[in-house]
Write an enzyme that holds these catalytic residues in place. Structure first.
Site, PDB file in Angstrom:
ATOM      1  N   HIS A 129      -1.597   0.304  -9.665  1.00  0.00           N
ATOM      2  CA  HIS A 129      -2.292  -0.685  -8.826  1.00  0.00           C
ATOM      3  C   HIS A 129      -2.900  -1.810  -9.682  1.00  0.00           C
ATOM      4  O   HIS A 129      -4.099  -2.056  -9.645  1.00  0.00           O
ATOM      5  CB  HIS A 129      -3.385  -0.001  -7.984  1.00  0.00           C
ATOM      6  CG  HIS A 129      -3.646  -0.728  -6.689  1.00  0.00           C
ATOM      7  ND1 HIS A 129      -3.833  -0.087  -5.495  1.00  0.00           N
ATOM      8  CD2 HIS A 129      -3.739  -2.061  -6.407  1.00  0.00           C
ATOM      9  CE1 HIS A 129      -4.047  -0.973  -4.541  1.00  0.00           C
ATOM     10  NE2 HIS A 129      -3.989  -2.192  -5.075  1.00  0.00           N
TER      11      HIS A 129
ATOM     12  N   GLU B 272      -2.813   7.723  -4.380  1.00  0.00           N
ATOM     13  CA  GLU B 272      -3.283   7.126  -5.638  1.00  0.00           C
ATOM     14  C   GLU B 272      -4.780   7.313  -5.873  1.00  0.00           C
ATOM     15  O   GLU B 272      -5.247   7.231  -7.009  1.00  0.00           O
ATOM     16  CB  GLU B 272      -2.933   5.638  -5.693  1.00  0.00           C
ATOM     17  CG  GLU B 272      -3.717   4.762  -4.712  1.00  0.00           C
ATOM     18  CD  GLU B 272      -3.387   3.286  -4.857  1.00  0.00           C
ATOM     19  OE1 GLU B 272      -2.201   2.939  -4.848  1.00  0.00           O
ATOM     20  OE2 GLU B 272      -4.340   2.482  -4.972  1.00  0.00           O
TER      21      GLU B 272
ATOM     22  N   ASP C  42       3.695  -0.101  -7.410  1.00  0.00           N
ATOM     23  CA  ASP C  42       2.375  -0.392  -7.974  1.00  0.00           C
ATOM     24  C   ASP C  42       1.310   0.357  -7.191  1.00  0.00           C
ATOM     25  O   ASP C  42       0.140   0.331  -7.542  1.00  0.00           O
ATOM     26  CB  ASP C  42       2.104  -1.909  -7.924  1.00  0.00           C
ATOM     27  CG  ASP C  42       0.786  -2.269  -8.612  1.00  0.00           C
ATOM     28  OD1 ASP C  42       0.617  -1.875  -9.785  1.00  0.00           O
ATOM     29  OD2 ASP C  42      -0.075  -2.919  -7.976  1.00  0.00           O
TER      30      ASP C  42
ATOM     31  N   ARG D  96       0.878  -1.175   0.000  1.00  0.00           N
ATOM     32  CA  ARG D  96       0.000   0.000   0.000  1.00  0.00           C
ATOM     33  C   ARG D  96       0.913   1.222   0.000  1.00  0.00           C
ATOM     34  O   ARG D  96       1.975   1.206   0.636  1.00  0.00           O
ATOM     35  CB  ARG D  96      -0.901   0.033   1.242  1.00  0.00           C
ATOM     36  CG  ARG D  96      -2.084  -0.927   1.200  1.00  0.00           C
ATOM     37  CD  ARG D  96      -3.147  -0.520   0.186  1.00  0.00           C
ATOM     38  NE  ARG D  96      -4.297  -1.420   0.184  1.00  0.00           N
ATOM     39  CZ  ARG D  96      -4.428  -2.494  -0.598  1.00  0.00           C
ATOM     40  NH1 ARG D  96      -3.470  -2.802  -1.468  1.00  0.00           N
ATOM     41  NH2 ARG D  96      -5.508  -3.250  -0.523  1.00  0.00           N
TER      42      ARG D  96
HETATM   43  P1  NAD Z   1      -1.259 -11.572   4.542  1.00  0.00           P
HETATM   44  O1  NAD Z   1      -2.154 -11.155   5.645  1.00  0.00           O
HETATM   45  O2  NAD Z   1      -1.282 -13.004   4.084  1.00  0.00           O
HETATM   46  O3  NAD Z   1       0.272 -11.249   4.930  1.00  0.00           O
HETATM   47  C1  NAD Z   1       0.664 -10.036   5.514  1.00  0.00           C
HETATM   48  C2  NAD Z   1       1.904 -10.340   6.362  1.00  0.00           C
HETATM   49  O4  NAD Z   1       2.363  -9.091   6.884  1.00  0.00           O
HETATM   50  C3  NAD Z   1       1.595 -11.264   7.545  1.00  0.00           C
HETATM   51  O5  NAD Z   1       2.545 -12.318   7.595  1.00  0.00           O
HETATM   52  C4  NAD Z   1       1.731 -10.340   8.755  1.00  0.00           C
HETATM   53  O6  NAD Z   1       2.220 -11.011   9.922  1.00  0.00           O
HETATM   54  C5  NAD Z   1       2.725  -9.323   8.236  1.00  0.00           C
HETATM   55  N1  NAD Z   1       2.693  -8.071   9.013  1.00  0.00           N
HETATM   56  C6  NAD Z   1       1.644  -7.484   9.627  1.00  0.00           C
HETATM   57  N2  NAD Z   1       2.046  -6.381  10.290  1.00  0.00           N
HETATM   58  C7  NAD Z   1       3.388  -6.285  10.094  1.00  0.00           C
HETATM   59  C8  NAD Z   1       4.375  -5.378  10.537  1.00  0.00           C
HETATM   60  N3  NAD Z   1       4.060  -4.368  11.349  1.00  0.00           N
HETATM   61  N4  NAD Z   1       5.642  -5.599  10.145  1.00  0.00           N
HETATM   62  C9  NAD Z   1       5.972  -6.647   9.351  1.00  0.00           C
HETATM   63  N5  NAD Z   1       5.085  -7.553   8.903  1.00  0.00           N
HETATM   64  C10 NAD Z   1       3.808  -7.376   9.283  1.00  0.00           C
HETATM   65  O7  NAD Z   1      -1.551 -10.584   3.342  1.00  0.00           O
HETATM   66  P2  NAD Z   1      -1.214 -10.790   1.808  1.00  0.00           P
HETATM   67  O8  NAD Z   1      -2.363 -11.444   1.130  1.00  0.00           O
HETATM   68  O9  NAD Z   1       0.145 -11.373   1.676  1.00  0.00           O
HETATM   69  O10 NAD Z   1      -1.210  -9.259   1.314  1.00  0.00           O
HETATM   70  C11 NAD Z   1      -0.261  -8.318   1.812  1.00  0.00           C
HETATM   71  C12 NAD Z   1      -0.653  -6.939   1.395  1.00  0.00           C
HETATM   72  O11 NAD Z   1      -0.501  -6.791  -0.016  1.00  0.00           O
HETATM   73  C13 NAD Z   1      -2.133  -6.574   1.630  1.00  0.00           C
HETATM   74  O12 NAD Z   1      -2.358  -6.160   2.959  1.00  0.00           O
HETATM   75  C14 NAD Z   1      -2.365  -5.474   0.634  1.00  0.00           C
HETATM   76  O13 NAD Z   1      -2.086  -4.226   1.251  1.00  0.00           O
HETATM   77  C15 NAD Z   1      -1.337  -5.736  -0.457  1.00  0.00           C
HETATM   78  N6  NAD Z   1      -1.968  -6.137  -1.724  1.00  0.00           N
HETATM   79  C16 NAD Z   1      -1.707  -5.406  -2.837  1.00  0.00           C
HETATM   80  C17 NAD Z   1      -2.293  -5.769  -4.058  1.00  0.00           C
HETATM   81  C18 NAD Z   1      -2.000  -5.016  -5.330  1.00  0.00           C
HETATM   82  O14 NAD Z   1      -2.719  -5.195  -6.331  1.00  0.00           O
HETATM   83  N7  NAD Z   1      -0.984  -4.172  -5.385  1.00  0.00           N
HETATM   84  C19 NAD Z   1      -3.142  -6.874  -4.110  1.00  0.00           C
HETATM   85  C20 NAD Z   1      -3.365  -7.615  -2.946  1.00  0.00           C
HETATM   86  C21 NAD Z   1      -2.776  -7.241  -1.753  1.00  0.00           C
END
Ligand code: NAD
Length: 335
Positions: free
Chosen positions: A295, A263, A258, A234
């Site tokens: 994105h 945005e 991305d 994000r």
């Molecule tokens: P997920 O919940 O499976 O994994 C997130 C990980 O981040 C977890 O292991 C969690 O423990 C860790 N985390 C949480 N707080 C943290 C911190 N303070 N420091 C370090 N690590 C921490 O989520 P995911 O499905 O892997 O997605 C991750 C992120 O990717 C989403 O939250 C979203 O913001 C982003 N995303 C972006 C797109 C895109 O199109 N660009 C699409 C999907 C998701």
């Protein structure tokens, strides 16, 4: 159920119509983003279906609640745009799509790494103009480089697998280490050590109060000169002003984004006939070593199909049992 679907494009309608066929739900599609100005459009709806840049603030939730909305079904994994405390107060259930294709996002992050390293975006333009000179296109072998993965959940884990396939040394930072990443060979280190040792840093943590501006001026001071920074998480996980400064100083040698802090006013729209009224974003576009996509990391057929099916499943479950399949609660926020 009657569902008001915000921020919709033709591709959203296509996949949601297919997933919703035969369920009896009625979906009303709105192109506009959900905000205080547009929330009156929900009239008569039991549920609102929202995307990443929709505004699901306390004020919006208060209005939705007054209009009888009981469910906000997010078409995303991230839920940083929702005031969860307010949703709880107003008795509105919030559901999301926890996993639709971690491959889509991780593969896009890798595409940014490869393009930035080998300057494919620049080579493409040169060759089209009959310029076959190689000066300025020098890359490096990914094999043997240290890649730092911040956040090793579903997407971060796939990213670890991909980077491992390229022969990178893997280090990771997460508040909850993932045993599958350890099995691939990643070692967990502190965020400071990750910043200091990585040749490539790729962000896959959610945006929470703890990760807001995780990459700021202090973080930049720890990084290797010329590091590659990739953000598909994000926008606000990065302090864009600090990163801009880092680019000017050469600390950041490559930047792949991305997502972008501001945005909401830019992405998902065709603004090519207007000017970009965001000087920070416009400045980023002037660097040859910056590659920005709007994105689109999630944007694969498989992901859109899974998003639509899980969203409809969340709504159907809520209609039948009062509980959505994948509810988001305030406890999910790591502060
Ligand atoms: P997920 O919940 O499976 O994994 C997130 C990980 O981040 C977890 O292991 C969690 O423990 C860790 N985390 C949480 N707080 C943290 C911190 N303070 N420091 C370090 N690590 C921490 O989520 P995911 O499905 O892997 O997605 C991750 C992120 O990717 C989403 O939250 C979203 O913001 C982003 N995303 C972006 C797109 C895109 O199109 N660009 C699409 C999907 C998701």
């Amino acid at each position: 159920m009657q569902i008001a679907v915000f921020s919709t494009k033709p591709y959203d309608r296509h996949f949601l119509d297919a997933a919703g066929a035969g369920t009896g739900h009625h979906l009303s599609y709105f192109e506009v983003r959900l905000s205080l100005e547009t929330c009156d459009l929900v009239a008569g709806a039991d549920a609102v279906c929202a995307f990443v840049n929709d505004e699901v603030s306390a004020e919006v939730l208060a209005r939705l609640s007054a209009k009888g909305v009981r469910l906000v079904a997010l078409r995303s994994a991230g839920f940083n745009n929702v005031d969860l405390e307010a949703a709880k107060r107003f008795g509105i259930t919030v559901a999301r799509v926890p996993s639709y294709s971690p491959h889509a996002v991780a593969e896009h992050a890798m595409a940014l790494i490869l393009a930035l390293n080998r300057k494919t975006h620049r080579a493409y333009n040169r060759v089209r103009e009959g310029n076959f000179a190689l000066e300025g296109l020098l890359g490096f072998d990914l094999s043997g480089k240290t890649a730092g993965v911040v956040g090793t959940g579903k997407i971060g884990e796939v990213m670890c697998r991909i980077l491992n396939g390229f022969g990178c040394r893997l280090i990771a930072y997460d508040v909850q280490p993932n045993p599958d990443c350890l099995a691939i060979g990643a070692s967990y280190v502190s965020i400071d050590e990750l910043l200091e040792r990585s040749d490539i840093i790729t962000l896959h943590c959610p945006l929470t109060p703890a990760t807001y501006h995780l990459i700021d001026a202090n973080a930049l001071r720890r990084m290797k000169h010329g590091v590659m920074l990739i953000n598909t998480s994000r926008g606000a996980v990065i302090d864009t002003q600090a990163v801009l400064h880092g680019l000017k100083e050469g600390v950041i040698g490559y930047l792949g984004l991305d997502v972008y802090e501001e945005e909401g006013d830019l992405f998902f729209e065709d603004l090519s006939s207007r000017f970009i009224d965001d000087d920070v974003f416009a400045r980023l576009l002037t660097f040859p070593n910056v590659l920005i996509t709007g994105h689109q990391a999630f944007f694969t057929k498989e992901a859109l199909s899974n998003i639509a099916e899980t969203t409809i499943a969340n709504i159907t479950s809520f209609a039948q049992t009062g509980r959505a399949l994948h509810e988001v609660s305030t406890e999910k926020i790591v502060r």
